[in-house]
Design an enzyme around this catalytic site. Structure first.
Site, short mmCIF file in Angstrom:
data_model
loop_
_atom_site.label_atom_id
_atom_site.label_comp_id
_atom_site.label_asym_id
_atom_site.label_seq_id
_atom_site.Cartn_x
_atom_site.Cartn_y
_atom_site.Cartn_z
N ASP A 1 4.60 1.78 -8.06
CA ASP A 1 3.62 1.89 -9.13
C ASP A 1 4.15 1.36 -10.47
O ASP A 1 5.22 1.76 -10.93
CB ASP A 1 3.22 3.36 -9.27
CG ASP A 1 1.95 3.53 -10.08
OD1 ASP A 1 1.95 3.14 -11.25
OD2 ASP A 1 0.97 4.07 -9.54
N SER B 1 -1.60 0.32 -11.89
CA SER B 1 -1.97 1.37 -10.93
C SER B 1 -3.48 1.37 -10.68
O SER B 1 -4.03 0.34 -10.30
CB SER B 1 -1.47 2.72 -11.44
OG SER B 1 -1.49 3.67 -10.40
#
Length: 731
Positions: free
Chosen positions: A207, A63
């Site tokens: 993500d 991320s």
């Protein structure tokens, strides 16, 4: 001789033994966790590691850890990344900002009319899959990674790198250590519900923090002997803190990660835990504070870090040199599309193969494509072609043909209103556009438009619109009674139908001609003898040219605007005593420029006149008020009430100073001046001192439903002042 050979042999044996005893420098791996804006703490950690002289040999991130880690691995140092964060507008990242200049006139109207847009398919209302498609983010990362655009193996970066994504379709981890760097870190940081999933190698990627927020095992497999890990994950929220859907969602995703992090922390040689619990995943405005938290946490374990420094040769990470962002595109390759040709795509890009462009030119072209809303997913990369590049575009056509849109508005003329819209593409032809607005409230109105978009070729369409309102106005404004000063209450209804052809040039110029059939019904119960002022049909021919480069319709900081509108009224059912063919010509121009920080000046000029021996008062230029939809020749004018002064010719100028005191909060001061009369241009009166003037002090707030404005207005010619409210996008 024999003895000499023995001595030489012993010397080499001693040297070999010494070299065997020299300690080998341990390979250091850096693990950076995800956490949205809290991941800015990684920059603070890198600052301290660089100053200490630590050389990082491998990086793995998830991320925001993938974003920071990827940029660091390709060559940027910590101070450069800090500078990048400092100049990035993260509000634009979250909102997937598309510059207004990239939108054609229909796309601008869409953004400046509707507060909510929902997909509609098979008689079912859907919801957007995310707040943002993520193209602004992808463009940003593509520009930043331009120096390594040809690298396909992340081991070839200045620091070997990997990042983690989640294949949401099968619920599995994906390790990105090859491919397109910008795509990989975009996928790894595609936070669910905020950014739409990213398609990479036919996999739907979100993500990586959903499944592995701290890729320690993967970095060890790269060859790391010692792990420095940075954990910016938050702990579980208390029951009192779980007061929103987003917090509940993030709590659910955190449950598994927090348990796993306890084990990961125990396996990390230098574990750094910045104190970022008071920050959220989208508190990007607190970047400098969060970076400082990363520095503080690193200094807390500085003794461990010092043990890893090669004191005889401390490492210094050089600044990445980015020489140019120019590109020579030899060829443009587009995947096969069902409804859109390669020529259509290249036309929107606004550059052709064999062209040298800047990355900004490319970004503008991508924004043009994105603004059409014809594609649900877009991606691109560069393939080396000799000394130059090929542009590889991958577009996914949107399956949504129909959208429902809604808006709210209030002003002093049309009063309160709710707007409901149905927009449909490819209704009859693959490049057509149908839009129907219904306005419900104090005054029912509608707007219908069917348009066949042929791009840079001639396009054509049909419009129909109904406007009506009830208002007290001076009797002289809209009747033949030029001496009347008393106020009358009128019911005004205007129904207009148009056919037109037009062409758009360079996404900004709009030129068109058409024919209009208009029905006008104006009555007043105040006039006891004859309440009907007119109930007549009119046939006219019209033309228009428009240019609009304002960056914001309501509060522009830069750009300019021009509009020219001739109209020839040829036939009418109006009494022969009243009607003779006549023309109306009007034009307006404006320019906006930022003169100081957060301070903008906007200059505007308007003019219009009737040409012919006789014109009708209903088509005169009628000035006064603010915040309503400018139909026919109704014009804003500060200092005078709605529709209170009129003439068949006018000249008006306005100057506005706007100061953005806080983000999206505006204080402004406006002054306008006008000469207005019948046949104003028959003499030199139009260049005399202004006969009418007015001033306004206002406050405006940009909201999701549009601007909310309040203006206090006055004029030195009258003893009255006015307080006006305008709420929401104007329609």
């Amino acid at each position: 001789m024999y003895r000499i050979l023995i001595i030489i042999l012993l010397c080499f044996t001693g040297l070999y033994s010494f070299s065997q005893d020299t300690p080998k420098r341990p390979k250091i791996g850096l693990v950076l966790s995800g956490g949205g804006a809290k991941g800015f703490a990684h920059i603070g950690v890198l600052n301290v590691l660089e100053d200490a002289g630590i050389k990082v040999d491998y990086i793995g991130g998830t991320s925001m850890g993938a974003v920071i880690g990827g940029l660091y691995a390709m060559g940027y140092n910590a101070k450069q990344i800090d500078s990048i964060i400092d100049v990035t507008n993260f509000s634009n990242v979250l909102n997937d900002y598309i510059p207004r200049s990239s939108k054609n006139f229909y796309e601008k109207r869409n953004d400046e009319l509707y507060a909510l847009t929902l997909p509609f398919n098979k008689f079912s209302i859907g919801t957007p899959e995310a707040l943002s498609k993520g193209m602004y983010n992808f463009n940003l990362l593509s520009r930043l990674t331009l120096p390594v655009r040809h690298v396909r193996d992340f081991d070839e970066l200045s620091i070997p790198f990997l990042c983690i994504g989640t294949n949401i379709a099968v619920g599995e981890q994906v390790v990105f250590n090859k491919g397109i760097l910008a795509q990989a870190i975009t996928g790894s940081s595609s936070l669910p519900s905020i950014f739409a999933p990213v398609v990479i190698d036919d996999n739907l990627i979100i993500d990586g923090g959903v499944i592995n927020n701290y890729p320690i095992e993967e970095v060890r497999k790269m060859g790391a002997d010692i792990i420095i890990g940075v954990d910016v994950q938050s702990g579980l929220l208390s029951k009192d803190e779980l007061r929103s859907a987003s917090k509940v969602f993030f709590q659910i995703t955190n449950l598994q990660m927090i348990e796993r992090m306890k084990l990961n922390a125990s396996q990390t040689d230098v574990y750094i835990k910045p104190d970022v619990k008071n920050y959220g995943v989208v508190t990007f405005e607190k970047a400098s504070e969060i970076i400082k938290k990363g520095e503080d946490a690193t200094f807390a374990v500085y003794e461990k870090i010092e043990l890893l420094v090669d004191k005889s040769n401390p490492y210094h990470k050089a600044k990445l040199k980015v020489d140019t962002d120019s590109l020579t595109i030899v060829d443009i390759k587009v995947n096969e599309l069902k409804n859109y040709s390669r020529d259509y795509i290249i036309g929107k890009l606004n550059f052709k193969p064999g062209t040298k462009i800047s990355f900004k030119d490319l970004e503008t072209g991508i924004n043009n494509l994105n603004a059409t809303q014809n594609f649900s997913a877009m991606s691109y990369y560069f393939e080396k072609n000799g000394e130059y590049d090929d542009l590889i575009l991958t577009l996914t056509e949107s399956p949504v043909k129909t959208q429902l849109k809604f808006g709210l508005h209030y002003d002093g003329l049309y009063k309160s209103a709710i707007l409901a819209n149905v927009t449909n593409k490819k209704t009859f032809f693959k490049n057509d556009f149908l839009s129907a607005d219904l306005v419900l409230g104090d005054n029912i109105r509608y707007y219908f438009d069917y348009y066949i978009d042929n791009g840079f070729q001639l396009s054509y369409g049909f419009k129909s619109q109904l406007h009506q309102f009830n208002k007290n106005i001076p009797v002289s404004v809209i009747t033949y009674n030029s001496e009347g000063t008393n106020s009358i209450n009128i019911d005004y209804l205007d129904l207009a139908n148009q056919i037109y052809i037009q062409s758009v040039f360079a996404q900004k110029f709009l030129i068109g001609v058409g024919a209009e059939f208009e029905y006008l019904d104006i009555t007043s119960e105040t006039l006891e003898v004859e309440p009907t002022i007119t109930k007549s049909n009119f046939f006219s021919l019209f033309g228009y040219i428009k240019y609009d480069s304002y960056d914001n319709k309501y509060f522009p900081n830069k750009g300019w605007y021009f509009s020219g509108n001739p109209q020839f009224y040829m036939l009418s059912s109006e009494s022969a005593l009243n009607f003779e063919p006549f023309s109306i010509v009007s034009a307006e121009a404006g320019i906006a420029k930022t003169i100081f920080k957060n301070t903008t000046i906007k200059l505007q000029a308007e003019a219009g006149t009737s040409i012919g021996s006789k014109s009708l008062p209903y088509f005169d230029f009628i000035l006064g008020g603010y915040g309503f939809n400018n139909t026919n020749n109704f014009k804003y004018f500060y200092g005078y009430d709605y529709l209170s002064i009129a003439g068949n010719s006018y000249l008006e100028s306005t100057i506005t100073l706007d100061f953005e005191i806080l983000k999206k909060n505006h204080l402004n001061f406006s002054a306008n001046y006008a000469n207005l009369d019948d046949n104003l241009y028959d003499s030199l009166d139009w260049i005399s001192l202004p006969k009418y003037s007015g001033y306004a002090l206002g406050y405006g707030l940009e909201t999701v439903i549009g601007p909310v404005e309040v203006k206090y207005s006055w004029s030195p010619e009258t003893s009255k002042s006015h307080l006006w409210f305008s709420v929401g996008f104007i329609f």
